[in-house]
Design a protein around this motif. Structure first.
Motif, PDB file in Angstrom:
ATOM      1  N   GLN A 222      47.526 102.485  28.656  1.00  0.00           N
ATOM      2  CA  GLN A 222      46.673 101.373  29.072  1.00  0.00           C
ATOM      3  C   GLN A 222      45.785 101.761  30.252  1.00  0.00           C
ATOM      4  OE1 GLN A 222      48.861  97.829  30.049  1.00  0.00           O
ATOM      5  NE2 GLN A 222      47.090  96.507  29.835  1.00  0.00           N
ATOM      6  N   ALA A 264      47.030  97.831  22.193  1.00  0.00           N
ATOM      7  CA  ALA A 264      48.404  97.330  22.282  1.00  0.00           C
ATOM      8  C   ALA A 264      48.950  96.954  20.920  1.00  0.00           C
ATOM      9  CB  ALA A 264      48.478  96.129  23.228  1.00  0.00           C
ATOM     10  N   SER A 265      48.073  96.546  20.013  1.00  0.00           N
ATOM     11  CA  SER A 265      48.485  96.142  18.669  1.00  0.00           C
ATOM     12  C   SER A 265      47.686  96.938  17.644  1.00  0.00           C
ATOM     13  CB  SER A 265      48.271  94.649  18.449  1.00  0.00           C
ATOM     14  OG  SER A 265      49.024  93.892  19.374  1.00  0.00           O
ATOM     15  N   ARG A 275      52.612  94.479  16.989  1.00  0.00           N
ATOM     16  CA  ARG A 275      52.555  94.927  18.380  1.00  0.00           C
ATOM     17  C   ARG A 275      53.184  96.310  18.459  1.00  0.00           C
ATOM     18  NH1 ARG A 275      50.240  92.888  23.306  1.00  0.00           N
ATOM     19  NH2 ARG A 275      51.297  93.954  25.008  1.00  0.00           N
ATOM     20  N   ARG A 277      52.779  98.510  21.485  1.00  0.00           N
ATOM     21  CA  ARG A 277      53.088  98.935  22.850  1.00  0.00           C
ATOM     22  C   ARG A 277      53.650  97.777  23.654  1.00  0.00           C
ATOM     23  NH1 ARG A 277      50.251 103.765  23.464  1.00  0.00           N
ATOM     24  NH2 ARG A 277      51.568 104.137  25.292  1.00  0.00           N
ATOM     25  N   GLY A 278      54.418  98.100  24.685  1.00  0.00           N
ATOM     26  CA  GLY A 278      54.988  97.101  25.563  1.00  0.00           C
ATOM     27  C   GLY A 278      53.956  96.541  26.525  1.00  0.00           C
ATOM     28  N   SER A 279      54.369  95.510  27.281  1.00  0.00           N
ATOM     29  CA  SER A 279      53.452  94.861  28.223  1.00  0.00           C
ATOM     30  C   SER A 279      53.063  95.769  29.382  1.00  0.00           C
ATOM     31  CB  SER A 279      54.093  93.576  28.763  1.00  0.00           C
ATOM     32  OG  SER A 279      55.341  93.866  29.390  1.00  0.00           O
ATOM     33  N   ASP A 280      53.851  96.810  29.654  1.00  0.00           N
ATOM     34  CA  ASP A 280      53.523  97.730  30.746  1.00  0.00           C
ATOM     35  C   ASP A 280      52.470  98.750  30.352  1.00  0.00           C
ATOM     36  OD1 ASP A 280      55.024  99.146  28.937  1.00  0.00           O
ATOM     37  OD2 ASP A 280      56.542  99.818  30.379  1.00  0.00           O
ATOM     38  N   GLY A 281      52.076  98.803  29.098  1.00  0.00           N
ATOM     39  CA  GLY A 281      51.069  99.756  28.648  1.00  0.00           C
ATOM     40  C   GLY A 281      51.593 101.167  28.483  1.00  0.00           C
ATOM     41  N   THR A 285      57.115  99.486  21.212  1.00  0.00           N
ATOM     42  CA  THR A 285      57.974  98.550  20.528  1.00  0.00           C
ATOM     43  C   THR A 285      58.720  99.261  19.399  1.00  0.00           C
ATOM     44  OG1 THR A 285      56.220  97.914  18.967  1.00  0.00           O
ATOM     45  CG2 THR A 285      56.351  96.688  21.046  1.00  0.00           C
TER      46      THR A 285
END
Length: 398
Positions: A222, A264-265, A275, A277-281, A285
């Motif tokens: 990210q 991310a998706s 989805r 990738r995780g929220s942290d970039g 998943t």
């Protein structure tokens, strides 16, 4: 007593009537509502005396809106079997690995740990392959004080005897390095020189033990600066791995858009949007791990020699359907040729057809050549289902 004149009597009647009308209008009209709220029904008010005298006032019909019931939460389905008075939960059957299953050792940092999880899911139903996770999430090639990977990999190879080693590392290496007692900044000239030496030492362990190697490149992240550094490190890994005869797998396109930037998706291994990738970039998943493993599956099977369709009948010169054909024979009318294999049985990457030396040399024109060169279709062989030619009846002799 004299009666009031007619005009006065009419005036008094009008005043009384007006007062009565005002009193009636002041009283609220009762409204009847339907008790059934499942269907919308019209509300009909009662008719008063005023409605009979002056007519019914038209009002917009009021409609009761149906009250929607809240959706019920579906409970997860559990496979259960009743055994007498007790309920036994049935677990899905697991495929046991064969004792001689080929071991694939996955080493590296937290990205290698995610890759090992994805590969474990990928070969879950393959009894001939087993994934061994040997990753350390905080490790790298810079901080040798935390973990010295060449020494650690040597020990793991001696313990597990893997058929293949998979490396994925570098996400923790964007930091200064200690070189000859001096701190060198990331991507400085001294830093690059020392880092290349450590890559070569890491690869050298597999080369010395004569074990095939797959090095997996880093995906986009990210952070734009982290993605740029990851692309630079991938170039170093690719050059060193290919120079040593290993296989470098580039997974960048699977986790980036058409411009090479982080997403991310995206699509999973089945082409469905999920989805990744995780929220942290940084993290991946479950679908992202499985997609990362997808890029390695074919090369893993090729390098370990684990043929997925082991029961396929192999064709050789002893069981070809067309017998009596030798390379020197010549056919003028081509109707059939010997079949070819759908797979590469030797897994050597050869593009030659199976038993191509047994295909006879021809002097005639095949139906394909006739269609492409002249745009004509040849006559169907006698007796085939599409043979619609009428045959002349033979005249009896004499």
């Amino acid at each position: 007593m004299t009666n009031p004149p007619p005009v006065a009597r009419r005036t008094r009647f009008r005043l009384l009537l007006s007062a009565f009308i005002a009193l009636v209008l002041a009283i609220p009209l009762p409204v009847v509502y339907s008790t059934n709220i499942a269907h919308a029904q019209e509300v009909r008010p009662r008719r008063s005396i005023i409605d009979f005298i002056f007519g019914t006032r038209r009002r917009k019909p009021q409609v009761m809106r149906p009250v929607a019931e809240p959706p019920r939460k579906k409970r997860p389905h559990k496979s259960v079997v009743r055994a007498g008075s007790s309920i036994v939960k049935v677990e899905p059957p697991t495929i046991q690995k064969r004792p001689d299953a080929k071991k694939v050792l996955v080493v590296g940092d937290f990205m290698a740990s995610a890759l090992a999880d994805g590969l474990t899911a990928a070969v879950e139903e393959d009894p001939g392959l087993a994934i061994e996770k040997g990753a350390d999430g905080s490790s790298g090639l810079v901080r040798t004080d935390h973990l010295d990977w060449p020494t650690t990999l040597e020990a793991k190879i001696g313990e597990l005897k893997p058929a293949l080693v998979v490396i994925m590392i570098g996400a923790n290496d964007r930091q200064q390095m200690s070189v000859a007692g001096k701190k060198e900044k990331f991507r400085s000239e001294a830093w690059n020189t020392e880092y290349e030496k450590r890559i070569e030492a890491f690869i050298g362990v597999t080369t010395k033990n004569k074990i095939p190697l797959i090095w997996t490149g880093l995906p986009a992240f990210q952070s734009p600066s982290l993605s740029a550094d990851a692309a630079t490190l991938n170039n170093l890994y690719r050059s060193k791995v290919e120079m040593a005869g290993g296989t470098f797998i580039d997974i960048w396109d699977g986790f980036a858009d058409e411009n090479g930037k982080f997403i991310a998706s995206g699509s999973d291994v089945n082409g469905q949007p999920v989805r990744l990738r995780g929220s942290d970039g940084l993290s991946l998943t479950k679908a992202g791990k499985r997609k990362m493993a997808f890029y390695l599956e074919k090369d893993i099977r090729r390098l370990t020699g684990n043929d997925e369709i082991a029961n396929l009948i192999r064709l050789d010169s002893s069981n070809l359907p067309l017998e009596g054909i030798t390379p020197q024979s010549t056919i003028t009318k081509i109707e059939r040729i010997a079949p070819i294999s759908f797979l590469d049985p030797e897994l050597d990457g050869s593009k030659a057809l199976l038993d191509s030396n047994l295909v006879p040399k021809t002097s005639g024109i095949s139906p394909r050549d006739l269609l492409i060169e002249k745009g004509e279709t040849g006559p169907a062989p006698e007796g085939r289902v599409d043979d619609f030619q009428w045959k002349k009846a033979e005249k009896p002799a004499g």
